[in-house]
Design a protein around this motif. Structure first.
Motif, PDB file in Angstrom:
ATOM      1  N   UNK A 139     -28.451  52.185  -0.860  1.00 18.96           N
ATOM      2  CA  UNK A 139     -27.855  53.448  -0.450  1.00 18.96           C
ATOM      3  C   UNK A 139     -26.614  53.215   0.404  1.00 18.96           C
ATOM      4  N   UNK A 140     -26.733  52.378   1.425  1.00 23.36           N
ATOM      5  CA  UNK A 140     -25.608  52.161   2.332  1.00 23.36           C
ATOM      6  C   UNK A 140     -24.470  51.421   1.644  1.00 23.36           C
ATOM      7  N   UNK A 141     -24.799  50.507   0.738  1.00 27.18           N
ATOM      8  CA  UNK A 141     -23.733  49.826  -0.013  1.00 27.18           C
ATOM      9  C   UNK A 141     -22.930  50.832  -0.835  1.00 27.18           C
ATOM     10  N   UNK A 142     -23.621  51.793  -1.433  1.00 27.17           N
ATOM     11  CA  UNK A 142     -22.933  52.812  -2.211  1.00 27.17           C
ATOM     12  C   UNK A 142     -22.108  53.736  -1.325  1.00 27.17           C
ATOM     13  N   UNK A 143     -22.632  54.074  -0.162  1.00 20.31           N
ATOM     14  CA  UNK A 143     -21.876  54.890   0.792  1.00 20.31           C
ATOM     15  C   UNK A 143     -20.641  54.152   1.276  1.00 20.31           C
ATOM     16  N   UNK A 144     -20.811  52.866   1.563  1.00 22.62           N
ATOM     17  CA  UNK A 144     -19.698  52.052   2.036  1.00 22.62           C
ATOM     18  C   UNK A 144     -18.568  52.004   1.013  1.00 22.62           C
ATOM     19  N   UNK A 145     -18.927  51.907  -0.266  1.00 17.05           N
ATOM     20  CA  UNK A 145     -17.907  51.834  -1.299  1.00 17.05           C
ATOM     21  C   UNK A 145     -16.973  53.029  -1.266  1.00 17.05           C
ATOM     22  N   UNK A 146     -17.529  54.219  -1.103  1.00 19.50           N
ATOM     23  CA  UNK A 146     -16.711  55.427  -1.085  1.00 19.50           C
ATOM     24  C   UNK A 146     -15.984  55.579   0.249  1.00 19.50           C
ATOM     25  N   UNK A 147     -16.665  55.276   1.345  1.00 16.44           N
ATOM     26  CA  UNK A 147     -16.017  55.376   2.661  1.00 16.44           C
ATOM     27  C   UNK A 147     -14.808  54.453   2.748  1.00 16.44           C
ATOM     28  N   UNK A 148     -14.948  53.239   2.232  1.00 17.74           N
ATOM     29  CA  UNK A 148     -13.822  52.305   2.274  1.00 17.74           C
ATOM     30  C   UNK A 148     -12.689  52.789   1.394  1.00 17.74           C
ATOM     31  N   UNK A 149     -13.036  53.439   0.264  1.00 18.88           N
ATOM     32  CA  UNK A 149     -12.010  54.001  -0.591  1.00 18.88           C
ATOM     33  C   UNK A 149     -11.260  55.122   0.095  1.00 18.88           C
ATOM     34  N   UNK A 150     -11.976  55.998   0.778  1.00 20.26           N
ATOM     35  CA  UNK A 150     -11.336  57.084   1.516  1.00 20.26           C
ATOM     36  C   UNK A 150     -10.383  56.533   2.584  1.00 20.26           C
ATOM     37  N   UNK A 151     -10.871  55.556   3.327  1.00 19.89           N
ATOM     38  CA  UNK A 151     -10.037  54.972   4.379  1.00 19.89           C
ATOM     39  C   UNK A 151      -8.788  54.330   3.790  1.00 19.89           C
ATOM     40  N   UNK A 152      -8.932  53.650   2.651  1.00 18.91           N
ATOM     41  CA  UNK A 152      -7.780  52.998   2.018  1.00 18.91           C
ATOM     42  C   UNK A 152      -6.745  54.023   1.562  1.00 18.91           C
ATOM     43  N   UNK A 153      -7.210  55.142   1.020  1.00 19.98           N
ATOM     44  CA  UNK A 153      -6.279  56.187   0.589  1.00 19.98           C
ATOM     45  C   UNK A 153      -5.522  56.752   1.789  1.00 19.98           C
TER      46      UNK A 153
END
Length: 317
Positions: free
Chosen positions: A194-208
């Protein structure tokens, strides 16, 4: 725990900066970090998987409300009120004056955060939404603290696209580094996946967000005599000062801190080996409370965070 150490090879006279104003901002950040030492304030905490993941909901609530309010002028209660678990509605949120592209991005981010909250609620169990302060006055206080003086006119995150992006710079990054610090401490497959999947999107948001800000790095933030790079440098410095555990961010750096010492950009937040930074729950609370103390709520959380971890610090005050 990775504590910041000054590179032995920094030679400021030979470091080419994209903008001279960034030079002062970066070294302001370094001076703040120089006063920081790694001690017990930076140690990991003991907690169950459930408590760790539920602690992250505090940040997910903040992101959901800020992005939904900023893009649509409505919050979680208009889309999935059951996820709030009876928690009070946030105060001060408003629809931002965004350009069409940024509007679409922030709207998408808002819906993504609803999904994050639902995923945690469904797989782990939810916590009550804490009281959130999204008011322009709260952001004004944060930005005044970051730059070291009272901005005139007061900073308003909802005034323009660039203001909203700068305000957004304060939020998803904290969740991102929190997830990086959480995953190694988790025990069950359910929590890790769950947290790995959350991290993937959070890191994408931060990168954008960081990319949008980097593209505007040299742009003056009207009506202030400061560029976007100046503001991000000061905000990074404030986060590091409040967290008390070293330098862990910045969209621009000298080459000695860039990827393979070959770039001054830091569009994807990373340390000298291009690995993501991590933060512990106490570090995160010091930042989002704006007080520099996990025991003193304030800032985005006037009454503090919810869940066992956040509440345990409030009970010790």
């Amino acid at each position: 725990m990775h504590c910041f150490r000054f590179p032995h090879s920094i030679k400021t006279s030979h470091t080419k900066m994209r903008n001279p104003s960034f030079f002062s901002s970066f070294f302001f950040l370094l001076l703040l970090s120089h006063k920081v030492t790694c001690d017990s304030h930076c140690d990991p905490i003991e907690a169950s998987d459930v408590d760790r993941v539920q602690f992250a909901m505090n940040l997910e609530f903040l992101e959901a409300e800020f992005f939904l309010q900023g893009s649509l002028g409505q919050g979680l209660d208009s889309f999935a009120p059951y996820l709030a678990q009876g928690g009070p509605p946030p105060v001060g949120g408003a629809k931002a004056n965004l350009d069409p592209v940024t509007y679409r991005i922030i709207e998408e981010f808002g819906y993504q955060e609803v999904g994050h909250l639902r995923a945690i609620y469904t797989r782990i169990g939810g916590i009550r939404r804490p009281l959130l302060n999204l008011s322009a006055q709260n952001f004004e206080a944060i930005f005044d603290q970051a730059v070291g003086h009272k901005l005139q006119p007061p900073f308003n995150p909802y005034r323009s696209t660039v203001n909203y992006l700068l305000a957004s710079y304060l939020i998803p990054y904290v969740g991102l580094v929190g997830y990086v610090g959480t995953i190694p401490r988790l025990e069950t497959y359910n929590s890790k996946s769950l947290v790995a999947s959350l991290l993937g999107v959070e890191s994408g948001q931060d990168a954008v967000l960081r990319t949008l800000l980097y593209a505007r790095a040299d742009e003056k933030v009207v009506p202030y005599n400061m560029t976007v790079a100046d503001f991000t440098g000061r905000l990074s410095g404030l986060r590091n000062k409040l967290a008390m555990c070293g330098l862990k961010e910045g969209i621009m750096v000298p080459k000695e801190l860039g990827a393979e010492n070959r770039t001054t950009s830091n569009v994807l937040s990373a340390e000298v080996d291009s690995l993501s930074y991590s933060r512990t729950p106490p570090e995160m609370l010091r930042i989002i409370y704006g007080s520099g103390s996990e025991y003193k709520p304030g800032g985005f959380y006037p009454d503090g965070g919810n869940g066992r971890i956040a509440q345990s610090f409030l009970k010790k005050d």
